[in-house]
Design a protein around this motif. Structure first.
Motif, PDB file in Angstrom:
ATOM      1  N   VAL A 126       1.072  -1.980  -0.112  1.00  0.00           N
ATOM      2  CA  VAL A 126      -0.262  -0.127   0.247  1.00  0.00           C
ATOM      3  C   VAL A 126       0.770   1.192  -0.100  1.00  0.00           C
ATOM      4  CG1 VAL A 126      -1.927   0.760   1.645  1.00  0.00           C
ATOM      5  CG2 VAL A 126      -1.875  -0.936   1.011  1.00  0.00           C
ATOM      6  N   LYS A 127       0.874   1.817  -0.983  1.00  0.00           N
ATOM      7  CA  LYS A 127       1.223   3.256  -0.899  1.00  0.00           C
ATOM      8  C   LYS A 127       0.158   4.315  -0.374  1.00  0.00           C
ATOM      9  CE  LYS A 127       3.987   4.255  -4.422  1.00  0.00           C
ATOM     10  NZ  LYS A 127       4.127   4.572  -6.039  1.00  0.00           N
ATOM     11  N   THR A 128      -0.625   4.962  -1.660  1.00  0.00           N
ATOM     12  CA  THR A 128      -1.173   5.628  -0.578  1.00  0.00           C
ATOM     13  C   THR A 128      -3.116   5.778  -0.945  1.00  0.00           C
ATOM     14  OG1 THR A 128      -1.512   6.082  -2.906  1.00  0.00           O
ATOM     15  CG2 THR A 128       0.058   7.580  -1.528  1.00  0.00           C
ATOM     16  N   ARG A 129      -3.029   6.656   0.175  1.00  0.00           N
ATOM     17  CA  ARG A 129      -4.991   6.533  -0.475  1.00  0.00           C
ATOM     18  C   ARG A 129      -5.753   6.866  -1.032  1.00  0.00           C
ATOM     19  NH1 ARG A 129     -10.021   7.124   2.520  1.00  0.00           N
ATOM     20  NH2 ARG A 129     -11.318   4.950   3.236  1.00  0.00           N
ATOM     21  N   GLU A 130      -6.401   6.605  -2.137  1.00  0.00           N
ATOM     22  CA  GLU A 130      -6.941   8.273  -3.185  1.00  0.00           C
ATOM     23  C   GLU A 130      -8.200   7.968  -2.227  1.00  0.00           C
ATOM     24  OE1 GLU A 130      -6.401   6.825  -7.471  1.00  0.00           O
ATOM     25  OE2 GLU A 130      -7.538   5.285  -5.950  1.00  0.00           O
ATOM     26  N   THR A 131      -8.937   9.606  -2.563  1.00  0.00           N
ATOM     27  CA  THR A 131     -10.798   9.500  -2.136  1.00  0.00           C
ATOM     28  C   THR A 131     -11.075   8.857  -3.031  1.00  0.00           C
ATOM     29  OG1 THR A 131     -10.213  12.202  -3.905  1.00  0.00           O
ATOM     30  CG2 THR A 131      -9.394  12.122  -1.688  1.00  0.00           C
ATOM     31  N   LEU A 132     -12.276   8.709  -2.874  1.00  0.00           N
ATOM     32  CA  LEU A 132     -13.463   8.742  -3.245  1.00  0.00           C
ATOM     33  C   LEU A 132     -13.842   9.099  -4.933  1.00  0.00           C
ATOM     34  CD1 LEU A 132     -15.173   6.101  -3.909  1.00  0.00           C
ATOM     35  CD2 LEU A 132     -17.138   8.005  -2.773  1.00  0.00           C
ATOM     36  N   GLU A 133     -13.208  10.514  -4.562  1.00  0.00           N
ATOM     37  CA  GLU A 133     -14.028  11.430  -6.238  1.00  0.00           C
ATOM     38  C   GLU A 133     -12.487  10.922  -6.919  1.00  0.00           C
ATOM     39  OE1 GLU A 133     -14.062  15.456  -5.244  1.00  0.00           O
ATOM     40  OE2 GLU A 133     -14.275  16.124  -7.334  1.00  0.00           O
ATOM     41  N   GLU A 134     -10.705  11.180  -6.609  1.00  0.00           N
ATOM     42  CA  GLU A 134     -10.013  10.059  -7.435  1.00  0.00           C
ATOM     43  C   GLU A 134     -10.216   8.877  -8.210  1.00  0.00           C
ATOM     44  OE1 GLU A 134      -6.478  12.824  -5.162  1.00  0.00           O
ATOM     45  OE2 GLU A 134      -6.928  11.018  -4.428  1.00  0.00           O
ATOM     46  N   PHE A 135     -10.747   8.352  -7.090  1.00  0.00           N
ATOM     47  CA  PHE A 135     -11.087   6.684  -7.739  1.00  0.00           C
ATOM     48  C   PHE A 135     -12.159   6.666  -8.938  1.00  0.00           C
ATOM     49  CE2 PHE A 135     -13.625   3.408  -7.611  1.00  0.00           C
ATOM     50  CZ  PHE A 135     -12.739   1.809  -7.385  1.00  0.00           C
ATOM     51  N   TYR A 136     -13.284   7.407  -8.554  1.00  0.00           N
ATOM     52  CA  TYR A 136     -14.154   7.105  -9.353  1.00  0.00           C
ATOM     53  C   TYR A 136     -13.404   8.264 -10.853  1.00  0.00           C
ATOM     54  CZ  TYR A 136     -19.181   9.298 -11.093  1.00  0.00           C
ATOM     55  OH  TYR A 136     -20.016   9.441 -11.843  1.00  0.00           O
ATOM     56  N   ILE A 137     -13.018   9.115 -10.813  1.00  0.00           N
ATOM     57  CA  ILE A 137     -12.442  10.425 -12.154  1.00  0.00           C
ATOM     58  C   ILE A 137     -11.431   8.951 -12.459  1.00  0.00           C
ATOM     59  CG2 ILE A 137     -11.195  11.848 -13.292  1.00  0.00           C
ATOM     60  CD1 ILE A 137     -12.184  13.481 -10.950  1.00  0.00           C
TER      61      ILE A 137
END
Lengths: 259, 253
Positions: free
Chosen positions: A235-246
Protein backbone atom coordinates in the motif's frame (compact mmCIF):
# COMPACT_ATOMS: atom_id res chain seq x y z
CA UNK A 1 -27.04 -14.56 2.60
CA UNK A 2 -27.20 -11.15 0.83
CA UNK A 3 -30.31 -9.12 1.56
CA UNK A 4 -30.47 -7.93 -2.07
CA UNK A 5 -28.99 -9.97 -4.89
CA UNK A 6 -29.04 -9.33 -8.61
CA UNK A 7 -27.84 -11.87 -11.16
CA UNK A 8 -26.99 -10.84 -14.69
CA UNK A 9 -29.65 -8.13 -14.51
CA UNK A 10 -30.32 -6.45 -17.84
CA UNK A 11 -32.89 -3.88 -18.79
CA UNK A 12 -33.67 -2.80 -22.31
CA UNK A 13 -36.42 -0.20 -22.63
CA UNK A 14 -38.73 -0.78 -25.57
CA UNK A 15 -41.06 1.44 -27.55
CA UNK A 16 -44.83 0.93 -27.91
CA UNK A 17 -44.30 -1.70 -30.65
CA UNK A 18 -41.83 -3.67 -28.55
CA UNK A 19 -38.75 -2.57 -30.47
CA UNK A 20 -35.60 -2.08 -28.31
CA UNK A 21 -34.97 1.60 -27.62
CA UNK A 22 -32.38 1.99 -24.86
CA UNK A 23 -30.18 -0.49 -23.05
CA UNK A 24 -30.20 0.99 -19.56
CA UNK A 25 -28.53 -1.83 -17.66
CA UNK A 26 -26.29 -4.72 -18.76
CA UNK A 27 -25.57 -7.86 -16.74
CA UNK A 28 -25.58 -6.34 -13.28
CA UNK A 29 -24.32 -8.71 -10.57
CA UNK A 30 -24.63 -7.18 -7.14
CA UNK A 31 -24.89 -8.37 -3.56
CA UNK A 32 -25.93 -6.07 -0.74
CA UNK A 33 -25.54 -7.31 2.81
CA UNK A 34 -27.71 -6.78 5.85
CA UNK A 35 -26.97 -3.65 7.85
CA UNK A 36 -24.58 -2.01 5.40
CA UNK A 37 -24.80 1.30 3.56
CA UNK A 38 -24.24 0.65 -0.11
CA UNK A 39 -23.73 3.56 -2.48
CA UNK A 40 -24.57 3.14 -6.12
CA UNK A 41 -22.54 5.78 -7.92
CA UNK A 42 -22.36 6.86 -11.49
CA UNK A 43 -22.89 9.79 -13.81
CA UNK A 44 -26.34 10.83 -15.01
CA UNK A 45 -27.88 8.21 -17.29
CA UNK A 46 -25.64 5.41 -16.05
CA UNK A 47 -28.55 3.19 -15.00
CA UNK A 48 -28.68 3.84 -11.25
CA UNK A 49 -32.40 4.62 -11.08
CA UNK A 50 -33.20 1.71 -13.41
CA UNK A 51 -31.27 -0.64 -11.13
CA UNK A 52 -33.16 0.63 -8.07
CA UNK A 53 -36.53 0.32 -9.83
CA UNK A 54 -35.72 -3.26 -10.78
CA UNK A 55 -34.76 -4.08 -7.19
CA UNK A 56 -38.10 -2.63 -6.06
CA UNK A 57 -40.08 -4.56 -8.67
CA UNK A 58 -41.40 -1.37 -10.25
CA UNK A 59 -40.19 -2.40 -13.70
CA UNK A 60 -39.50 -5.80 -15.24
CA UNK A 61 -36.02 -7.08 -16.08
CA UNK A 62 -35.37 -7.97 -19.71
CA UNK A 63 -33.12 -10.81 -18.51
CA UNK A 64 -31.62 -11.79 -15.17
CA UNK A 65 -32.97 -12.03 -11.65
CA UNK A 66 -33.41 -9.92 -8.55
CA UNK A 67 -34.11 -11.25 -5.10
CA UNK A 68 -34.78 -9.24 -1.98
CA UNK A 69 -34.59 -11.17 1.30
CA UNK A 70 -34.67 -14.29 -0.85
CA UNK A 71 -37.96 -13.36 -2.52
CA UNK A 72 -38.89 -11.78 -5.85
CA UNK A 73 -39.13 -7.99 -5.43
CA UNK A 74 -42.85 -7.86 -6.34
CA UNK A 75 -43.79 -10.08 -3.38
CA UNK A 76 -46.39 -8.05 -1.49
CA UNK A 77 -45.14 -9.29 1.89
CA UNK A 78 -41.84 -7.55 1.21
CA UNK A 79 -43.36 -4.16 0.59
CA UNK A 80 -43.82 -3.19 4.23
CA UNK A 81 -40.14 -3.96 4.88
CA UNK A 82 -38.71 -1.75 2.14
CA UNK A 83 -38.82 2.03 2.13
CA UNK A 84 -38.29 3.88 -1.13
CA UNK A 85 -37.52 7.54 -1.56
CA UNK A 86 -37.56 8.41 -5.27
CA UNK A 87 -35.40 11.14 -6.77
CA UNK A 88 -38.40 13.45 -6.73
CA UNK A 89 -41.19 13.27 -4.20
CA UNK A 90 -43.91 11.44 -6.05
CA UNK A 91 -46.67 12.19 -3.59
CA UNK A 92 -50.22 13.52 -3.97
CA UNK A 93 -49.86 17.26 -4.04
CA UNK A 94 -53.45 17.90 -2.97
CA UNK A 95 -52.91 16.21 0.40
CA UNK A 96 -51.14 17.83 3.33
CA UNK A 97 -48.26 16.25 5.24
CA UNK A 98 -50.46 14.70 7.88
CA UNK A 99 -52.96 13.31 5.35
CA UNK A 100 -50.11 11.95 3.20
CA UNK A 101 -48.54 10.04 6.07
CA UNK A 102 -51.91 8.79 7.26
CA UNK A 103 -52.58 7.52 3.73
CA UNK A 104 -49.29 5.62 3.56
CA UNK A 105 -49.76 4.41 7.13
CA UNK A 106 -53.15 3.00 6.23
CA UNK A 107 -51.61 1.22 3.24
CA UNK A 108 -49.30 -0.44 5.77
CA UNK A 109 -52.31 -1.47 7.83
CA UNK A 110 -51.62 0.98 10.68
CA UNK A 111 -54.57 2.54 12.46
CA UNK A 112 -55.70 4.36 15.55
CA UNK A 113 -53.21 5.49 18.14
CA UNK A 114 -50.28 3.68 16.57
CA UNK A 115 -50.83 5.50 13.27
CA UNK A 116 -51.20 8.89 14.99
CA UNK A 117 -48.07 8.36 17.08
CA UNK A 118 -45.97 7.33 14.10
CA UNK A 119 -47.18 10.27 12.01
CA UNK A 120 -46.35 12.72 14.81
CA UNK A 121 -42.94 11.19 15.45
CA UNK A 122 -41.91 11.10 11.80
CA UNK A 123 -43.07 14.67 11.15
CA UNK A 124 -40.92 15.75 14.09
CA UNK A 125 -37.88 13.88 12.77
CA UNK A 126 -38.06 15.51 9.33
CA UNK A 127 -38.95 18.91 10.79
CA UNK A 128 -42.32 19.33 9.08
CA UNK A 129 -44.49 19.30 12.17
CA UNK A 130 -45.31 23.01 11.96
CA UNK A 131 -46.47 22.79 8.33
CA UNK A 132 -48.40 19.54 8.65
CA UNK A 133 -51.69 21.07 7.49
CA UNK A 134 -50.22 22.79 4.44
CA UNK A 135 -50.90 21.05 1.09
CA UNK A 136 -47.82 19.49 -0.49
CA UNK A 137 -48.22 21.62 -3.62
CA UNK A 138 -47.19 24.61 -1.51
CA UNK A 139 -43.98 22.93 -0.31
CA UNK A 140 -40.52 23.95 -1.46
CA UNK A 141 -38.32 21.31 -3.10
CA UNK A 142 -36.44 20.77 0.15
CA UNK A 143 -39.67 20.29 2.10
CA UNK A 144 -40.93 17.84 -0.52
CA UNK A 145 -37.74 15.80 -0.20
CA UNK A 146 -38.19 15.69 3.57
CA UNK A 147 -41.75 14.54 3.01
CA UNK A 148 -40.46 11.76 0.76
CA UNK A 149 -38.13 10.68 3.53
CA UNK A 150 -40.93 10.89 6.09
CA UNK A 151 -42.93 8.42 4.00
CA UNK A 152 -39.94 6.03 4.17
CA UNK A 153 -39.37 6.44 7.91
CA UNK A 154 -43.04 5.85 8.65
CA UNK A 155 -42.54 2.23 7.62
CA UNK A 156 -39.65 1.62 10.01
CA UNK A 157 -38.20 -0.42 7.14
CA UNK A 158 -35.51 -3.10 7.16
CA UNK A 159 -34.21 -1.86 3.82
CA UNK A 160 -34.11 1.77 2.68
CA UNK A 161 -33.70 2.53 -0.98
CA UNK A 162 -32.93 6.19 -1.55
CA UNK A 163 -32.57 7.62 -5.02
CA UNK A 164 -30.37 10.74 -4.95
CA UNK A 165 -31.56 11.57 -1.43
CA UNK A 166 -29.91 14.97 -1.08
CA UNK A 167 -30.46 16.33 -4.56
CA UNK A 168 -31.97 19.80 -4.51
CA UNK A 169 -31.33 20.30 -0.80
CA UNK A 170 -29.34 23.08 0.81
CA UNK A 171 -26.21 22.05 2.77
CA UNK A 172 -28.09 22.03 6.08
CA UNK A 173 -30.91 19.88 4.68
CA UNK A 174 -28.41 17.54 3.02
CA UNK A 175 -26.50 17.24 6.29
CA UNK A 176 -29.69 16.36 8.15
CA UNK A 177 -30.54 13.65 5.63
CA UNK A 178 -27.03 12.21 5.96
CA UNK A 179 -27.49 12.14 9.75
CA UNK A 180 -30.76 10.26 9.32
CA UNK A 181 -29.08 7.73 7.00
CA UNK A 182 -26.34 7.19 9.57
CA UNK A 183 -28.96 6.77 12.28
CA UNK A 184 -30.77 4.17 10.17
CA UNK A 185 -27.53 2.23 9.83
CA UNK A 186 -26.99 2.40 13.60
CA UNK A 187 -30.41 0.83 14.04
CA UNK A 188 -29.40 -2.03 11.73
CA UNK A 189 -31.29 -0.89 8.63
CA UNK A 190 -29.73 -1.73 5.29
CA UNK A 191 -29.41 1.41 3.18
CA UNK A 192 -28.98 1.41 -0.57
CA UNK A 193 -28.67 4.81 -2.11
CA UNK A 194 -27.75 6.21 -5.46
CA UNK A 195 -25.91 9.44 -5.97
CA UNK A 196 -23.49 11.22 -8.21
CA UNK A 197 -22.39 13.51 -5.38
CA UNK A 198 -19.26 11.72 -4.22
CA UNK A 199 -18.60 13.88 -1.18
CA UNK A 200 -21.77 12.55 0.44
CA UNK A 201 -21.05 8.93 -0.41
CA UNK A 202 -17.54 8.74 1.01
CA UNK A 203 -18.26 9.37 4.69
CA UNK A 204 -21.45 7.29 4.67
CA UNK A 205 -20.87 4.18 2.59
CA UNK A 206 -19.46 0.86 3.68
CA UNK A 207 -19.31 -0.31 0.10
CA UNK A 208 -19.87 1.28 -3.26
CA UNK A 209 -20.55 0.21 -6.81
CA UNK A 210 -19.88 2.40 -9.83
CA UNK A 211 -22.22 2.15 -12.77
CA UNK A 212 -21.20 3.50 -16.12
CA UNK A 213 -23.24 3.17 -19.29
CA UNK A 214 -25.34 0.49 -17.64
CA UNK A 215 -22.39 -1.66 -16.51
CA UNK A 216 -20.92 -2.14 -13.08
CA UNK A 217 -17.30 -1.11 -13.53
CA UNK A 218 -16.14 -1.16 -9.92
CA UNK A 219 -17.42 -2.49 -6.64
CA UNK A 220 -16.03 -3.03 -3.18
CA UNK A 221 -15.51 -1.80 0.35
CA UNK A 222 -14.36 1.80 0.43
CA UNK A 223 -11.38 0.88 2.59
CA UNK A 224 -10.19 -1.60 -0.03
CA UNK A 225 -10.83 0.18 -3.28
CA UNK A 226 -9.37 3.50 -2.24
CA UNK A 227 -5.99 1.96 -1.42
CA UNK A 228 -3.53 2.48 -4.25
CA UNK A 229 -1.07 -0.41 -4.44
CA UNK A 230 2.21 -0.63 -6.28
CA UNK A 231 3.37 -3.58 -8.36
CA UNK A 232 4.33 -5.73 -5.37
CA UNK A 233 0.96 -4.99 -3.71
CA UNK A 234 2.37 -2.77 -0.99
CA UNK A 235 0.00 0.00 0.00
CA UNK A 236 1.43 3.32 -1.04
CA UNK A 237 -1.29 5.94 -0.68
CA UNK A 238 -4.98 6.34 -0.21
CA UNK A 239 -7.09 7.98 -2.91
CA UNK A 240 -10.16 10.01 -2.24
CA UNK A 241 -13.40 8.59 -3.62
CA UNK A 242 -13.47 11.39 -6.14
CA UNK A 243 -9.99 10.52 -7.44
CA UNK A 244 -10.90 6.83 -7.62
CA UNK A 245 -14.17 7.60 -9.40
CA UNK A 246 -12.59 9.84 -12.02
CA UNK A 247 -9.70 7.40 -12.61
CA UNK A 248 -12.07 4.44 -12.99
CA UNK A 249 -14.37 6.20 -15.41
CA UNK A 250 -11.49 7.66 -17.43
CA UNK A 251 -9.88 4.21 -17.73
CA UNK A 252 -13.20 2.87 -18.88
CA UNK A 253 -13.54 5.60 -21.46
CA UNK A 254 -10.01 5.02 -22.77
CA UNK A 255 -10.53 1.28 -23.10
CA UNK A 256 -13.88 1.95 -24.72
CA UNK A 257 -12.35 4.27 -27.36
CA UNK A 258 -9.36 2.00 -28.03
CA UNK A 259 -11.68 -0.86 -29.09
CA UNK B 1 -56.88 -6.09 0.31
CA UNK B 2 -56.50 -3.57 3.16
CA UNK B 3 -54.85 -1.21 0.69
CA UNK B 4 -58.03 -0.73 -1.33
CA UNK B 5 -59.84 1.43 1.24
CA UNK B 6 -57.17 4.16 1.63
CA UNK B 7 -56.58 4.13 -2.14
CA UNK B 8 -60.32 4.46 -2.74
CA UNK B 9 -60.68 7.30 -0.21
CA UNK B 10 -57.77 9.24 -1.71
CA UNK B 11 -59.01 8.72 -5.29
CA UNK B 12 -62.52 9.84 -4.27
CA UNK B 13 -61.11 12.89 -2.49
CA UNK B 14 -59.22 13.75 -5.68
CA UNK B 15 -62.37 13.33 -7.81
CA UNK B 16 -64.52 15.38 -5.44
CA UNK B 17 -62.19 18.34 -5.62
CA UNK B 18 -61.70 18.06 -9.38
CA UNK B 19 -63.05 20.86 -11.54
CA UNK B 20 -64.48 18.40 -14.05
CA UNK B 21 -66.80 16.84 -11.46
CA UNK B 22 -67.93 20.15 -10.04
CA UNK B 23 -68.38 21.84 -13.41
CA UNK B 24 -70.34 18.88 -14.83
CA UNK B 25 -72.61 18.78 -11.79
CA UNK B 26 -73.24 22.48 -12.15
CA UNK B 27 -73.76 22.18 -15.90
CA UNK B 28 -76.34 19.41 -15.51
CA UNK B 29 -78.04 21.32 -12.71
CA UNK B 30 -78.53 24.26 -15.08
CA UNK B 31 -79.64 21.90 -17.84
CA UNK B 32 -82.28 20.38 -15.58
CA UNK B 33 -83.34 23.74 -14.24
CA UNK B 34 -83.67 25.16 -17.75
CA UNK B 35 -85.56 22.15 -19.16
CA UNK B 36 -88.76 24.13 -18.58
CA UNK B 37 -87.68 26.64 -21.21
CA UNK B 38 -87.87 24.04 -23.98
CA UNK B 39 -91.48 23.20 -23.19
CA UNK B 40 -92.50 26.43 -24.93
CA UNK B 41 -91.68 24.83 -28.25
CA UNK B 42 -93.94 21.84 -27.72
CA UNK B 43 -97.09 22.98 -26.00
CA UNK B 44 -99.06 20.15 -24.43
CA UNK B 45 -96.05 17.90 -24.06
CA UNK B 46 -94.24 19.79 -21.30
CA UNK B 47 -93.92 16.87 -18.92
CA UNK B 48 -92.68 14.52 -21.62
CA UNK B 49 -90.03 17.05 -22.70
CA UNK B 50 -88.88 17.64 -19.12
CA UNK B 51 -88.59 13.89 -18.51
CA UNK B 52 -86.75 13.31 -21.77
CA UNK B 53 -84.45 16.23 -21.13
CA UNK B 54 -83.79 15.13 -17.54
CA UNK B 55 -82.82 11.57 -18.45
CA UNK B 56 -80.65 12.85 -21.30
CA UNK B 57 -78.87 15.30 -18.97
CA UNK B 58 -78.15 12.57 -16.40
CA UNK B 59 -76.85 10.27 -19.14
CA UNK B 60 -74.66 13.06 -20.51
CA UNK B 61 -73.24 13.78 -17.06
CA UNK B 62 -72.33 10.10 -16.57
CA UNK B 63 -70.71 9.65 -19.97
CA UNK B 64 -68.74 12.93 -19.93
CA UNK B 65 -67.58 12.46 -16.33
CA UNK B 66 -66.24 8.97 -17.01
CA UNK B 67 -64.88 9.85 -20.45
CA UNK B 68 -62.85 12.87 -19.35
CA UNK B 69 -62.20 11.85 -15.74
CA UNK B 70 -61.38 8.16 -15.73
CA UNK B 71 -59.51 8.30 -19.04
CA UNK B 72 -56.97 10.66 -17.44
CA UNK B 73 -56.82 9.31 -13.90
CA UNK B 74 -54.45 6.35 -14.28
CA UNK B 75 -52.24 7.94 -16.98
CA UNK B 76 -51.80 10.92 -14.65
CA UNK B 77 -50.79 8.65 -11.76
CA UNK B 78 -48.22 7.05 -14.05
CA UNK B 79 -47.00 10.36 -15.47
CA UNK B 80 -46.74 12.01 -12.03
CA UNK B 81 -45.13 8.77 -10.80
CA UNK B 82 -47.27 8.76 -7.65
CA UNK B 83 -47.86 5.13 -8.60
CA UNK B 84 -44.20 4.36 -7.75
CA UNK B 85 -44.60 5.38 -4.14
CA UNK B 86 -47.84 3.44 -3.87
CA UNK B 87 -46.43 0.27 -5.42
CA UNK B 88 -43.49 0.25 -3.02
CA UNK B 89 -46.07 -0.08 -0.27
CA UNK B 90 -48.26 -3.15 0.31
CA UNK B 91 -50.53 -2.37 -2.64
CA UNK B 92 -50.72 -4.08 -6.01
CA UNK B 93 -51.67 -2.78 -9.42
CA UNK B 94 -55.00 -4.60 -9.14
CA UNK B 95 -55.72 -2.77 -5.87
CA UNK B 96 -55.11 0.53 -7.65
CA UNK B 97 -57.49 -0.39 -10.48
CA UNK B 98 -60.23 -1.57 -8.10
CA UNK B 99 -59.90 1.55 -5.95
CA UNK B 100 -59.94 3.92 -8.92
CA UNK B 101 -62.93 2.27 -10.57
CA UNK B 102 -64.88 2.12 -7.31
CA UNK B 103 -64.07 5.77 -6.55
CA UNK B 104 -65.43 6.84 -9.94
CA UNK B 105 -68.54 4.68 -9.65
CA UNK B 106 -69.14 6.04 -6.15
CA UNK B 107 -68.71 9.65 -7.29
CA UNK B 108 -71.04 8.84 -10.17
CA UNK B 109 -73.60 7.42 -7.75
CA UNK B 110 -73.45 10.53 -5.59
CA UNK B 111 -73.80 12.71 -8.69
CA UNK B 112 -76.76 10.64 -9.89
CA UNK B 113 -78.46 10.88 -6.49
CA UNK B 114 -78.08 14.67 -6.45
CA UNK B 115 -79.40 14.96 -9.99
CA UNK B 116 -82.26 12.54 -9.33
CA UNK B 117 -83.32 14.68 -6.39
CA UNK B 118 -83.25 17.84 -8.53
CA UNK B 119 -85.00 16.07 -11.40
CA UNK B 120 -87.78 14.76 -9.17
CA UNK B 121 -88.04 18.16 -7.53
CA UNK B 122 -88.70 19.77 -10.91
CA UNK B 123 -91.15 17.02 -11.89
CA UNK B 124 -92.98 17.39 -8.60
CA UNK B 125 -93.38 21.11 -9.13
CA UNK B 126 -94.71 20.51 -12.65
CA UNK B 127 -96.69 17.29 -12.26
CA UNK B 128 -97.54 17.34 -8.59
CA UNK B 129 -96.39 13.72 -8.24
CA UNK B 130 -93.35 11.43 -8.46
CA UNK B 131 -93.12 9.16 -11.50
CA UNK B 132 -91.43 5.87 -10.45
CA UNK B 133 -90.63 5.07 -14.09
CA UNK B 134 -87.98 7.81 -14.14
CA UNK B 135 -86.11 6.03 -11.32
CA UNK B 136 -86.00 2.89 -13.48
CA UNK B 137 -84.57 4.94 -16.36
CA UNK B 138 -81.88 6.39 -14.08
CA UNK B 139 -80.96 2.92 -12.76
CA UNK B 140 -80.54 1.69 -16.35
CA UNK B 141 -78.38 4.72 -17.21
CA UNK B 142 -76.18 4.00 -14.18
CA UNK B 143 -75.71 0.41 -15.37
CA UNK B 144 -74.81 1.64 -18.84
CA UNK B 145 -72.21 4.05 -17.45
CA UNK B 146 -70.81 1.21 -15.33
CA UNK B 147 -70.08 -0.81 -18.47
CA UNK B 148 -68.72 2.30 -20.16
CA UNK B 149 -66.41 2.92 -17.17
CA UNK B 150 -64.78 -0.50 -17.50
CA UNK B 151 -64.32 0.20 -21.21
CA UNK B 152 -62.61 3.54 -20.53
CA UNK B 153 -60.44 2.00 -17.79
CA UNK B 154 -59.43 -0.80 -20.15
CA UNK B 155 -58.17 1.64 -22.78
CA UNK B 156 -56.59 3.96 -20.22
CA UNK B 157 -54.11 1.31 -19.04
CA UNK B 158 -52.73 1.00 -22.55
CA UNK B 159 -53.22 4.30 -24.33
CA UNK B 160 -52.85 8.02 -23.73
CA UNK B 161 -55.97 9.91 -22.57
CA UNK B 162 -56.64 11.29 -26.04
CA UNK B 163 -56.62 7.88 -27.74
CA UNK B 164 -58.63 6.42 -24.84
CA UNK B 165 -61.29 9.11 -25.33
CA UNK B 166 -61.39 8.50 -29.10
CA UNK B 167 -61.66 4.68 -28.79
CA UNK B 168 -64.18 4.82 -25.95
CA UNK B 169 -66.37 7.30 -27.78
CA UNK B 170 -66.21 5.19 -30.94
CA UNK B 171 -67.23 2.06 -29.03
CA UNK B 172 -69.95 3.99 -27.22
CA UNK B 173 -71.50 4.86 -30.57
CA UNK B 174 -70.85 1.37 -31.97
CA UNK B 175 -72.40 -0.11 -28.82
CA UNK B 176 -75.65 1.65 -29.68
CA UNK B 177 -75.61 0.11 -33.16
CA UNK B 178 -75.00 -3.55 -32.28
CA UNK B 179 -78.58 -4.61 -33.11
CA UNK B 180 -78.07 -3.06 -36.53
CA UNK B 181 -74.82 -5.04 -36.89
CA UNK B 182 -76.66 -8.27 -36.10
CA UNK B 183 -79.38 -7.70 -38.68
CA UNK B 184 -76.77 -6.63 -41.22
CA UNK B 185 -74.82 -9.86 -40.64
CA UNK B 186 -77.77 -11.96 -41.83
CA UNK B 187 -77.52 -10.37 -45.26
CA UNK B 188 -73.79 -11.07 -45.74
CA UNK B 189 -71.69 -14.03 -46.90
CA UNK B 190 -70.00 -16.31 -44.34
CA UNK B 191 -66.91 -14.10 -43.85
CA UNK B 192 -68.94 -10.95 -43.44
CA UNK B 193 -71.43 -12.80 -41.25
CA UNK B 194 -68.65 -14.10 -38.93
CA UNK B 195 -67.04 -10.68 -38.70
CA UNK B 196 -70.27 -8.82 -37.94
CA UNK B 197 -71.55 -11.52 -35.57
CA UNK B 198 -68.15 -11.46 -33.83
CA UNK B 199 -68.38 -7.71 -33.39
CA UNK B 200 -71.98 -8.07 -32.19
CA UNK B 201 -70.84 -10.53 -29.52
CA UNK B 202 -67.78 -8.59 -28.36
CA UNK B 203 -69.11 -5.04 -28.38
CA UNK B 204 -71.15 -3.90 -25.39
CA UNK B 205 -74.83 -3.66 -26.28
CA UNK B 206 -75.72 -0.22 -24.96
CA UNK B 207 -79.16 -0.44 -26.54
CA UNK B 208 -80.10 -2.86 -23.72
CA UNK B 209 -80.03 0.11 -21.35
CA UNK B 210 -81.76 2.50 -23.69
CA UNK B 211 -85.33 2.46 -22.40
CA UNK B 212 -85.67 6.18 -21.77
CA UNK B 213 -87.92 6.73 -24.80
CA UNK B 214 -90.55 4.21 -23.72
CA UNK B 215 -90.33 5.17 -20.04
CA UNK B 216 -90.99 8.80 -20.89
CA UNK B 217 -94.06 7.70 -22.85
CA UNK B 218 -95.29 5.82 -19.79
CA UNK B 219 -94.47 2.29 -20.97
CA UNK B 220 -93.21 0.35 -17.97
CA UNK B 221 -90.05 -1.75 -17.96
CA UNK B 222 -90.25 -4.81 -15.73
CA UNK B 223 -87.95 -5.23 -12.75
CA UNK B 224 -87.02 -8.61 -14.22
CA UNK B 225 -85.67 -6.85 -17.31
CA UNK B 226 -83.76 -4.39 -15.13
CA UNK B 227 -82.35 -7.30 -13.10
CA UNK B 228 -81.23 -9.18 -16.21
CA UNK B 229 -79.68 -6.03 -17.66
CA UNK B 230 -77.93 -5.53 -14.32
CA UNK B 231 -76.49 -9.04 -14.52
CA UNK B 232 -75.37 -8.35 -18.12
CA UNK B 233 -73.68 -5.09 -17.13
CA UNK B 234 -72.00 -6.73 -14.11
CA UNK B 235 -70.70 -9.70 -16.12
CA UNK B 236 -69.56 -7.59 -19.08
CA UNK B 237 -67.87 -5.13 -16.72
CA UNK B 238 -66.24 -7.94 -14.76
CA UNK B 239 -64.75 -9.64 -17.84
CA UNK B 240 -63.44 -6.34 -19.14
CA UNK B 241 -62.04 -5.46 -15.72
CA UNK B 242 -60.21 -8.80 -15.47
CA UNK B 243 -58.68 -8.20 -18.91
CA UNK B 244 -57.68 -4.71 -17.74
CA UNK B 245 -55.95 -6.19 -14.67
CA UNK B 246 -54.02 -8.69 -16.82
CA UNK B 247 -52.92 -5.94 -19.21
CA UNK B 248 -51.94 -3.55 -16.42
CA UNK B 249 -49.94 -6.23 -14.58
CA UNK B 250 -47.71 -6.60 -17.62
CA UNK B 251 -47.43 -2.94 -18.48
CA UNK B 252 -44.17 -1.05 -17.96
CA UNK B 253 -44.75 2.05 -15.89
Amino acid sequence: MPIIKTENLTKVYKDFWGRPKTRALSGLNLEIHKGEIFGLLGPNGSGKTTALKLMLGLIFPTTGNVSVMGKPPRDINLKSKIGFMPEESYLYRFLNASETLRFYGQLLGLKGKELNNRVDRVLNIVGLDRVRTQPLREYSKGMSRRMGLAQVLLKEPEICVLDEPTIGLDPIGAGEIKDIIQELKNKGTTVLFSTHILSEAEPLCDRIGILYEGRLIAMGALTDILEVKDEVEVVKTRETLEEFYIRTIKNRDTSHFSK
Amino acid sequence: MMAILPLFKTAYYDIKRSRLYQVLLLFVFFMLASSNVFTFFTRGEEIKIIKDFGLMAINLFGILFILFGLSRHLPREIEDKTIYTILTNPATRTHILIANLCAYLYALLIGFLIMTAIFYGILYLKEGGLDPLMAKGIILIYMKVLVFSTLVLFFSVVFSPLITIAFSLFLYIAGHLTNYLSSLADQKNFLGWSLLKGLYTILPNFENFNCSGSLVLGTDVSWRYIGLTGIYSFLYGMVLFLLTCILFKRREI
